[in-house]
Design a protein around this motif. Structure first.
Motif, PDB file in Angstrom:
ATOM      1  N   HIS A  29       0.892  -1.128  -0.052  1.00 45.56           N
ATOM      2  CA  HIS A  29      -0.069   0.059   0.059  1.00 45.56           C
ATOM      3  C   HIS A  29       1.066   1.102  -0.113  1.00 45.56           C
ATOM      4  CE1 HIS A  29      -3.034   2.865   0.925  1.00 45.56           C
ATOM      5  NE2 HIS A  29      -2.733   3.080   2.172  1.00 45.56           N
ATOM      6  N   SER A  30       0.651   2.202  -0.926  1.00 40.82           N
ATOM      7  CA  SER A  30       1.168   3.521  -0.960  1.00 40.82           C
ATOM      8  C   SER A  30       0.086   4.517  -0.392  1.00 40.82           C
ATOM      9  CB  SER A  30       1.670   3.850  -2.531  1.00 40.82           C
ATOM     10  OG  SER A  30       2.015   5.171  -2.244  1.00 40.82           O
ATOM     11  N   THR A  31       0.372   5.008   0.927  1.00 37.67           N
ATOM     12  CA  THR A  31      -0.347   5.963   1.325  1.00 37.67           C
ATOM     13  C   THR A  31      -0.440   7.247   0.680  1.00 37.67           C
ATOM     14  OG1 THR A  31       1.613   6.740   2.867  1.00 37.67           O
ATOM     15  CG2 THR A  31       0.292   5.110   3.591  1.00 37.67           C
ATOM     16  N   ARG A  32       0.343   7.627  -0.116  1.00 35.58           N
ATOM     17  CA  ARG A  32       0.133   8.510  -1.145  1.00 35.58           C
ATOM     18  C   ARG A  32      -0.574   8.586  -2.511  1.00 35.58           C
ATOM     19  NH1 ARG A  32       6.417   9.860  -0.805  1.00 35.58           N
ATOM     20  NH2 ARG A  32       6.461  10.442   1.514  1.00 35.58           N
ATOM     21  N   CYS A  33      -1.187   7.299  -2.605  1.00 38.13           N
ATOM     22  CA  CYS A  33      -1.705   6.880  -3.798  1.00 38.13           C
ATOM     23  C   CYS A  33      -3.373   6.813  -3.596  1.00 38.13           C
ATOM     24  CB  CYS A  33      -1.351   5.851  -4.351  1.00 38.13           C
ATOM     25  SG  CYS A  33      -2.051   5.215  -5.731  1.00 38.13           S
ATOM     26  N   SER A  34      -4.310   7.139  -4.351  1.00 37.24           N
ATOM     27  CA  SER A  34      -5.540   7.236  -4.321  1.00 37.24           C
ATOM     28  C   SER A  34      -6.179   5.944  -4.719  1.00 37.24           C
ATOM     29  CB  SER A  34      -6.364   8.414  -4.733  1.00 37.24           C
ATOM     30  OG  SER A  34      -6.078   8.281  -6.267  1.00 37.24           O
ATOM     31  N   ILE A  35      -5.517   5.490  -5.804  1.00 36.79           N
ATOM     32  CA  ILE A  35      -5.901   3.988  -6.291  1.00 36.79           C
ATOM     33  C   ILE A  35      -5.563   2.842  -5.300  1.00 36.79           C
ATOM     34  CG2 ILE A  35      -5.340   2.227  -7.947  1.00 36.79           C
ATOM     35  CD1 ILE A  35      -4.916   4.571 -10.051  1.00 36.79           C
ATOM     36  N   SER A  36      -4.414   3.165  -4.408  1.00 36.61           N
ATOM     37  CA  SER A  36      -3.754   2.256  -3.362  1.00 36.61           C
ATOM     38  C   SER A  36      -5.212   2.378  -2.351  1.00 36.61           C
ATOM     39  CB  SER A  36      -2.667   2.646  -3.025  1.00 36.61           C
ATOM     40  OG  SER A  36      -2.172   1.640  -2.017  1.00 36.61           O
ATOM     41  N   SER A  37      -5.387   3.694  -1.780  1.00 34.60           N
ATOM     42  CA  SER A  37      -6.331   3.762  -0.890  1.00 34.60           C
ATOM     43  C   SER A  37      -7.971   3.066  -1.231  1.00 34.60           C
ATOM     44  CB  SER A  37      -6.559   5.122  -0.579  1.00 34.60           C
ATOM     45  OG  SER A  37      -5.511   5.673   0.168  1.00 34.60           O
ATOM     46  N   MET A  38      -8.230   3.112  -2.390  1.00 39.24           N
ATOM     47  CA  MET A  38      -9.461   2.564  -2.914  1.00 39.24           C
ATOM     48  C   MET A  38      -9.387   1.251  -2.725  1.00 39.24           C
ATOM     49  SD  MET A  38     -11.200   5.019  -5.409  1.00 39.24           S
ATOM     50  CE  MET A  38      -9.770   4.793  -6.890  1.00 39.24           C
ATOM     51  N   SER A  39      -8.226   0.665  -3.307  1.00 35.95           N
ATOM     52  CA  SER A  39      -7.993  -0.820  -3.173  1.00 35.95           C
ATOM     53  C   SER A  39      -8.077  -1.525  -1.784  1.00 35.95           C
ATOM     54  CB  SER A  39      -6.710  -1.386  -3.930  1.00 35.95           C
ATOM     55  OG  SER A  39      -6.778  -0.796  -5.245  1.00 35.95           O
ATOM     56  N   LEU A  40      -7.169  -0.793  -1.012  1.00 34.15           N
ATOM     57  CA  LEU A  40      -7.491  -1.183   0.588  1.00 34.15           C
ATOM     58  C   LEU A  40      -8.667  -1.084   1.189  1.00 34.15           C
ATOM     59  CD1 LEU A  40      -5.878  -2.030   3.080  1.00 34.15           C
ATOM     60  CD2 LEU A  40      -5.403   0.630   3.350  1.00 34.15           C
ATOM     61  N   ASP A  41      -9.244   0.104   0.788  1.00 33.57           N
ATOM     62  CA  ASP A  41     -10.924   0.126   1.290  1.00 33.57           C
ATOM     63  C   ASP A  41     -11.628  -1.006   0.925  1.00 33.57           C
ATOM     64  OD1 ASP A  41     -12.985   1.702   2.710  1.00 33.57           O
ATOM     65  OD2 ASP A  41     -13.877   2.005   0.783  1.00 33.57           O
ATOM     66  N   ARG A  42     -11.527  -1.356  -0.415  1.00 35.59           N
ATOM     67  CA  ARG A  42     -12.542  -2.512  -0.554  1.00 35.59           C
ATOM     68  C   ARG A  42     -12.255  -3.776  -0.150  1.00 35.59           C
ATOM     69  NH1 ARG A  42     -11.314  -1.664  -6.802  1.00 35.59           N
ATOM     70  NH2 ARG A  42     -10.447  -3.414  -6.819  1.00 35.59           N
ATOM     71  N   LEU A  43     -11.027  -4.086  -0.075  1.00 35.59           N
ATOM     72  CA  LEU A  43     -10.634  -5.184   0.928  1.00 35.59           C
ATOM     73  C   LEU A  43     -11.137  -5.126   2.150  1.00 35.59           C
ATOM     74  CD1 LEU A  43      -6.578  -5.736  -0.087  1.00 35.59           C
ATOM     75  CD2 LEU A  43      -8.589  -7.247  -0.554  1.00 35.59           C
ATOM     76  N   LEU A  44     -11.019  -4.100   2.964  1.00 40.12           N
ATOM     77  CA  LEU A  44     -11.373  -4.070   4.287  1.00 40.12           C
ATOM     78  C   LEU A  44     -12.822  -4.067   4.481  1.00 40.12           C
ATOM     79  CD1 LEU A  44      -9.115  -1.021   5.613  1.00 40.12           C
ATOM     80  CD2 LEU A  44      -8.902  -3.494   5.968  1.00 40.12           C
ATOM     81  N   ARG A  45     -13.672  -3.812   3.613  1.00 38.88           N
ATOM     82  CA  ARG A  45     -15.008  -3.661   3.516  1.00 38.88           C
ATOM     83  C   ARG A  45     -15.493  -5.107   3.327  1.00 38.88           C
ATOM     84  NH1 ARG A  45     -17.237  -1.106  -0.850  1.00 38.88           N
ATOM     85  NH2 ARG A  45     -15.399  -0.240  -1.521  1.00 38.88           N
ATOM     86  N   ASN A  46     -14.867  -5.808   2.550  1.00 35.70           N
ATOM     87  CA  ASN A  46     -15.189  -7.315   1.936  1.00 35.70           C
ATOM     88  C   ASN A  46     -14.706  -8.240   3.109  1.00 35.70           C
ATOM     89  OD1 ASN A  46     -16.541  -7.266  -0.534  1.00 35.70           O
ATOM     90  ND2 ASN A  46     -15.251  -5.891  -0.885  1.00 35.70           N
ATOM     91  N   TRP A  47     -13.699  -7.950   3.781  1.00 36.56           N
ATOM     92  CA  TRP A  47     -12.906  -8.933   4.933  1.00 36.56           C
ATOM     93  C   TRP A  47     -13.972  -9.345   5.928  1.00 36.56           C
ATOM     94  CZ3 TRP A  47      -8.590 -11.545   5.146  1.00 36.56           C
ATOM     95  CH2 TRP A  47      -8.253 -12.210   6.350  1.00 36.56           C
ATOM     96  N   LYS A  48     -14.077 -10.747   6.235  1.00 36.60           N
ATOM     97  CA  LYS A  48     -14.884 -10.939   7.084  1.00 36.60           C
ATOM     98  C   LYS A  48     -13.906 -11.716   8.213  1.00 36.60           C
ATOM     99  CE  LYS A  48     -18.211 -12.751   3.599  1.00 36.60           C
ATOM    100  NZ  LYS A  48     -17.271 -11.755   2.552  1.00 36.60           N
ATOM    101  N   GLU A  49     -14.229 -11.697   9.468  1.00 37.39           N
ATOM    102  CA  GLU A  49     -13.257 -12.152  10.750  1.00 37.39           C
ATOM    103  C   GLU A  49     -13.031 -13.448  10.454  1.00 37.39           C
ATOM    104  OE1 GLU A  49     -10.575 -11.596  13.307  1.00 37.39           O
ATOM    105  OE2 GLU A  49     -11.891 -10.035  12.507  1.00 37.39           O
ATOM    106  N   GLU A  50     -13.726 -14.499   9.820  1.00 38.21           N
ATOM    107  CA  GLU A  50     -13.504 -15.854   9.720  1.00 38.21           C
ATOM    108  C   GLU A  50     -12.491 -16.200   8.546  1.00 38.21           C
ATOM    109  OE1 GLU A  50     -17.717 -15.024   7.666  1.00 38.21           O
ATOM    110  OE2 GLU A  50     -16.655 -14.446   9.431  1.00 38.21           O
ATOM    111  N   ASP A  51     -12.145 -14.994   7.649  1.00 39.73           N
ATOM    112  CA  ASP A  51     -11.297 -15.309   6.800  1.00 39.73           C
ATOM    113  C   ASP A  51      -9.803 -15.370   7.234  1.00 39.73           C
ATOM    114  OD1 ASP A  51     -13.362 -15.161   4.797  1.00 39.73           O
ATOM    115  OD2 ASP A  51     -12.936 -13.108   4.345  1.00 39.73           O
ATOM    116  N   LYS A  52      -9.670 -15.051   8.507  1.00 34.67           N
ATOM    117  CA  LYS A  52      -8.420 -15.044   9.076  1.00 34.67           C
ATOM    118  C   LYS A  52      -7.999 -16.731   9.186  1.00 34.67           C
ATOM    119  CE  LYS A  52      -5.033 -13.347  12.055  1.00 34.67           C
ATOM    120  NZ  LYS A  52      -3.748 -13.026  11.536  1.00 34.67           N
TER     121      LYS A  52
END
Length: 112
Positions: A29-52
């Motif tokens: 992740h690049s904290t300076r890149c909006s595409i990176s932030s969007m990609s990270l957000d998509r992962l976080l929104r879809n992550w389920k605790e059981e995926d761990k």
């Protein structure tokens, strides 16, 4: 999502060893890149605790640890991109994608 922070080169050997027990996801992740932030957000929104139970997630801050991305490239043989996900299984990068190609459902489909 409880990320393991990827900050030192010795963790690459740990990731490789762990990947024989369960797949390991590396998100660069690049904290300076909006595409990176969007990609990270998509992962976080879809992550389920059981995926761990299915995959061990690692997070690399490219601004703070850019040289570590180069070491990942050498270690797993996957050219650097940002943002980027890699899926490591049995010591090998079996999947990678970057930018808008980063898809949580696709990543999870490669785990089983």
């Amino acid at each position: 999502m409880n990320w393991n922070k990827l900050t030192i080169p010795s963790q690459l050997e740990e990731i490789k060893a762990l990947s024989f027990e369960k797949p390991v996801l590396i998100f660069k992740h690049s904290t300076r890149c909006s595409i990176s932030s969007m990609s990270l957000d998509r992962l976080l929104r879809n992550w389920k605790e059981e995926d761990k139970e299915k995959v061990e997630p690692f997070f690399l801050d490219l601004i703070a640890y850019r040289n570590l991305s180069d070491q990942i490239e050498d270690f797993f043989g996957v050219p650097h991109q940002s943002p980027q996900v890699l899926l490591i299984k049995d010591g090998t990068a079996v999947y990678e994608n970057s930018h808008f190609g980063i898809s949580y459902p696709e990543i999870m489909s490669k785990i089983s």
